[in-house]
Design a protein around this motif. Structure first.
Motif, PDB file in Angstrom:
ATOM      1  N   PRO A  90       0.760  -1.150  -0.032  1.00  0.00           N
ATOM      2  CA  PRO A  90      -0.045   0.038   0.019  1.00  0.00           C
ATOM      3  C   PRO A  90       0.823   1.313  -0.099  1.00  0.00           C
ATOM      4  CG  PRO A  90      -0.927  -1.460   1.446  1.00  0.00           C
ATOM      5  CD  PRO A  90       0.323  -1.906   1.190  1.00  0.00           C
ATOM      6  N   LEU A  91       2.367   1.154   0.239  1.00  0.00           N
ATOM      7  CA  LEU A  91       2.886   2.628   0.457  1.00  0.00           C
ATOM      8  C   LEU A  91       3.513   2.759  -0.951  1.00  0.00           C
ATOM      9  CD1 LEU A  91       4.977   2.317   3.846  1.00  0.00           C
ATOM     10  CD2 LEU A  91       2.722   3.342   3.234  1.00  0.00           C
ATOM     11  N   GLY A  92       3.260   1.880  -1.938  1.00  0.00           N
ATOM     12  CA  GLY A  92       3.800   2.173  -3.265  1.00  0.00           C
ATOM     13  C   GLY A  92       5.243   2.335  -3.260  1.00  0.00           C
ATOM     14  N   ALA A  93       5.670   3.076  -4.494  1.00  0.00           N
ATOM     15  CA  ALA A  93       7.109   2.826  -4.700  1.00  0.00           C
ATOM     16  C   ALA A  93       8.159   3.729  -3.844  1.00  0.00           C
ATOM     17  CB  ALA A  93       7.384   3.710  -6.255  1.00  0.00           C
ATOM     18  N   TYR A 120       2.933   9.262  10.101  1.00  0.00           N
ATOM     19  CA  TYR A 120       2.470   9.903   8.697  1.00  0.00           C
ATOM     20  C   TYR A 120       3.554   9.953   7.804  1.00  0.00           C
ATOM     21  CZ  TYR A 120      -1.287  10.971  11.701  1.00  0.00           C
ATOM     22  OH  TYR A 120      -2.355  10.787  12.771  1.00  0.00           O
ATOM     23  N   ARG A 121       3.248   9.577   6.489  1.00  0.00           N
ATOM     24  CA  ARG A 121       4.179   9.942   5.484  1.00  0.00           C
ATOM     25  C   ARG A 121       3.429  10.485   4.068  1.00  0.00           C
ATOM     26  NH1 ARG A 121       4.259   4.433   7.805  1.00  0.00           N
ATOM     27  NH2 ARG A 121       2.191   4.346   6.967  1.00  0.00           N
ATOM     28  N   ILE A 122       4.169  10.716   3.333  1.00  0.00           N
ATOM     29  CA  ILE A 122       4.065  11.096   2.020  1.00  0.00           C
ATOM     30  C   ILE A 122       4.591   9.782   1.079  1.00  0.00           C
ATOM     31  CG2 ILE A 122       4.175  12.641   0.032  1.00  0.00           C
ATOM     32  CD1 ILE A 122       5.348  14.940   1.966  1.00  0.00           C
ATOM     33  N   HIS A 123       3.466   9.294   0.500  1.00  0.00           N
ATOM     34  CA  HIS A 123       3.660   7.883  -0.282  1.00  0.00           C
ATOM     35  C   HIS A 123       3.046   7.670  -1.376  1.00  0.00           C
ATOM     36  CE1 HIS A 123       0.304   5.699   1.331  1.00  0.00           C
ATOM     37  NE2 HIS A 123       0.586   6.314   2.291  1.00  0.00           N
ATOM     38  N   GLY A 124       3.731   6.732  -2.159  1.00  0.00           N
ATOM     39  CA  GLY A 124       2.915   6.407  -3.358  1.00  0.00           C
ATOM     40  C   GLY A 124       1.755   5.329  -2.947  1.00  0.00           C
ATOM     41  N   THR A 125       1.192   5.021  -4.019  1.00  0.00           N
ATOM     42  CA  THR A 125       0.046   4.135  -3.864  1.00  0.00           C
ATOM     43  C   THR A 125      -0.166   3.136  -5.010  1.00  0.00           C
ATOM     44  OG1 THR A 125      -2.246   3.706  -3.321  1.00  0.00           O
ATOM     45  CG2 THR A 125      -1.733   5.546  -4.783  1.00  0.00           C
ATOM     46  N   ASN A 126      -0.643   1.777  -4.687  1.00  0.00           N
ATOM     47  CA  ASN A 126      -0.991   0.915  -5.855  1.00  0.00           C
ATOM     48  C   ASN A 126      -2.373   1.147  -5.987  1.00  0.00           C
ATOM     49  OD1 ASN A 126      -1.924  -0.216  -3.642  1.00  0.00           O
ATOM     50  ND2 ASN A 126      -0.694  -2.205  -3.762  1.00  0.00           N
ATOM     51  N   ARG A 127      -3.048   1.898  -5.436  1.00  0.00           N
ATOM     52  CA  ARG A 127      -4.572   1.982  -5.847  1.00  0.00           C
ATOM     53  C   ARG A 127      -4.756   3.601  -5.953  1.00  0.00           C
ATOM     54  NH1 ARG A 127      -8.459  -0.765  -3.028  1.00  0.00           N
ATOM     55  NH2 ARG A 127      -9.765   0.311  -4.527  1.00  0.00           N
ATOM     56  N   PRO A 128      -4.281   4.158  -7.098  1.00  0.00           N
ATOM     57  CA  PRO A 128      -4.435   5.479  -7.409  1.00  0.00           C
ATOM     58  C   PRO A 128      -5.935   5.920  -7.295  1.00  0.00           C
ATOM     59  CG  PRO A 128      -3.784   4.513  -9.163  1.00  0.00           C
ATOM     60  CD  PRO A 128      -3.951   3.523  -8.396  1.00  0.00           C
ATOM     61  N   ASP A 129      -6.937   5.124  -7.460  1.00  0.00           N
ATOM     62  CA  ASP A 129      -8.251   5.425  -7.288  1.00  0.00           C
ATOM     63  C   ASP A 129      -8.840   5.851  -5.894  1.00  0.00           C
ATOM     64  OD1 ASP A 129      -7.875   2.510  -6.840  1.00  0.00           O
ATOM     65  OD2 ASP A 129     -10.026   2.589  -6.473  1.00  0.00           O
ATOM     66  N   THR A 130      -7.922   5.465  -4.876  1.00  0.00           N
ATOM     67  CA  THR A 130      -8.441   5.972  -3.633  1.00  0.00           C
ATOM     68  C   THR A 130      -7.783   7.312  -3.119  1.00  0.00           C
ATOM     69  OG1 THR A 130      -6.361   4.848  -2.671  1.00  0.00           O
ATOM     70  CG2 THR A 130      -8.226   3.466  -3.094  1.00  0.00           C
ATOM     71  N   ILE A 131      -6.926   7.886  -3.912  1.00  0.00           N
ATOM     72  CA  ILE A 131      -6.484   9.346  -3.658  1.00  0.00           C
ATOM     73  C   ILE A 131      -7.504   9.797  -3.676  1.00  0.00           C
ATOM     74  CG2 ILE A 131      -4.906  11.146  -4.599  1.00  0.00           C
ATOM     75  CD1 ILE A 131      -3.105   9.083  -5.923  1.00  0.00           C
ATOM     76  N   GLY A 132      -7.606  10.810  -2.501  1.00  0.00           N
ATOM     77  CA  GLY A 132      -8.539  11.836  -1.797  1.00  0.00           C
ATOM     78  C   GLY A 132      -9.790  11.375  -1.399  1.00  0.00           C
ATOM     79  N   ARG A 168      -1.232  10.437   0.135  1.00  0.00           N
ATOM     80  CA  ARG A 168      -0.860   9.374  -1.046  1.00  0.00           C
ATOM     81  C   ARG A 168      -0.874  10.178  -2.597  1.00  0.00           C
ATOM     82  NH1 ARG A 168      -5.456   6.457  -1.001  1.00  0.00           N
ATOM     83  NH2 ARG A 168      -6.328   8.115   0.375  1.00  0.00           N
ATOM     84  N   LEU A 169       0.156   9.574  -3.193  1.00  0.00           N
ATOM     85  CA  LEU A 169       0.381  10.235  -4.792  1.00  0.00           C
ATOM     86  C   LEU A 169       0.523   9.094  -5.637  1.00  0.00           C
ATOM     87  CD1 LEU A 169       3.200  12.802  -4.142  1.00  0.00           C
ATOM     88  CD2 LEU A 169       0.851  13.397  -4.157  1.00  0.00           C
ATOM     89  N   VAL A 170       0.238   9.319  -6.975  1.00  0.00           N
ATOM     90  CA  VAL A 170       0.593   8.043  -7.762  1.00  0.00           C
ATOM     91  C   VAL A 170       2.030   7.828  -7.796  1.00  0.00           C
ATOM     92  CG1 VAL A 170      -1.442   8.547  -9.278  1.00  0.00           C
ATOM     93  CG2 VAL A 170       0.669   9.792  -9.839  1.00  0.00           C
ATOM     94  N   ASN A 171       2.513   6.495  -8.043  1.00  0.00           N
ATOM     95  CA  ASN A 171       3.963   6.053  -7.895  1.00  0.00           C
ATOM     96  C   ASN A 171       4.639   6.946  -8.638  1.00  0.00           C
ATOM     97  OD1 ASN A 171       3.861   4.110  -5.906  1.00  0.00           O
ATOM     98  ND2 ASN A 171       2.976   2.636  -7.452  1.00  0.00           N
ATOM     99  N   TYR A 229      10.526  12.437  -4.481  1.00  0.00           N
ATOM    100  CA  TYR A 229      11.408  11.691  -3.763  1.00  0.00           C
ATOM    101  C   TYR A 229      12.793  11.967  -4.264  1.00  0.00           C
ATOM    102  CZ  TYR A 229      13.808   7.694  -1.464  1.00  0.00           C
ATOM    103  OH  TYR A 229      14.672   6.838  -0.919  1.00  0.00           O
ATOM    104  N   ASP A 230      13.061  11.895  -5.655  1.00  0.00           N
ATOM    105  CA  ASP A 230      14.346  12.370  -5.976  1.00  0.00           C
ATOM    106  C   ASP A 230      14.800  13.790  -5.862  1.00  0.00           C
ATOM    107  OD1 ASP A 230      14.821   9.788  -6.907  1.00  0.00           O
ATOM    108  OD2 ASP A 230      14.231  10.209  -9.128  1.00  0.00           O
TER     109      ASP A 230
END
Length: 102
Positions: A41-44, A54-66, A75-78, A85-86
């Motif tokens: 669930p934390l993505g890439a 708490y974190r700023i992280h990716g997600t493998n479920r972009p439909d859940t953002i918001g 959550r952000l798209v990967n 991150y870079d």
């Protein structure tokens, strides 16, 4: 709900996930640990905020953002979280603000 000033204290690629207690209370069927990878669930990438859970992280479920499926993480798209991150070093200040009333 929370707000304030925190710093990014750690960064991880394909981080492991341990759901916080309040999430397990709401969803007792969740695994207690999940190794990092594409199904996690934390993505890439994840950037850890202060000493909080708490974190700023990716997600493998972009439909859940918001939506209200997390326990306060951002959550952000990967692709977007990998780009951020870079560009953002450990020690970067993050301001957490609540949505203004409309």
């Amino acid at each position: 709900q929370w707000q304030g000033l925190v710093t990014i204290t750690n960064k991880k690629e394909w981080p492991d996930w341990t759901p916080p207690a309040e999430m397990i209370q709401r969803q007792p069927y969740l695994p207690r640990f999940m190794a990092g990878g594409p199904g996690n669930p934390l993505g890439a990438r994840a950037m850890y905020l202060g000493t909080t859970v708490y974190r700023i992280h990716g997600t493998n479920r972009p439909d859940t953002i918001g939506t209200k499926v997390s326990s306060g993480c951002f959550r952000l798209v990967n692709n977007d979280v990998a780009d951020l991150y870079d560009r953002v070093p450990v020690g970067t200040k993050v301001i957490i603000r609540q949505k203004p009333e409309l």
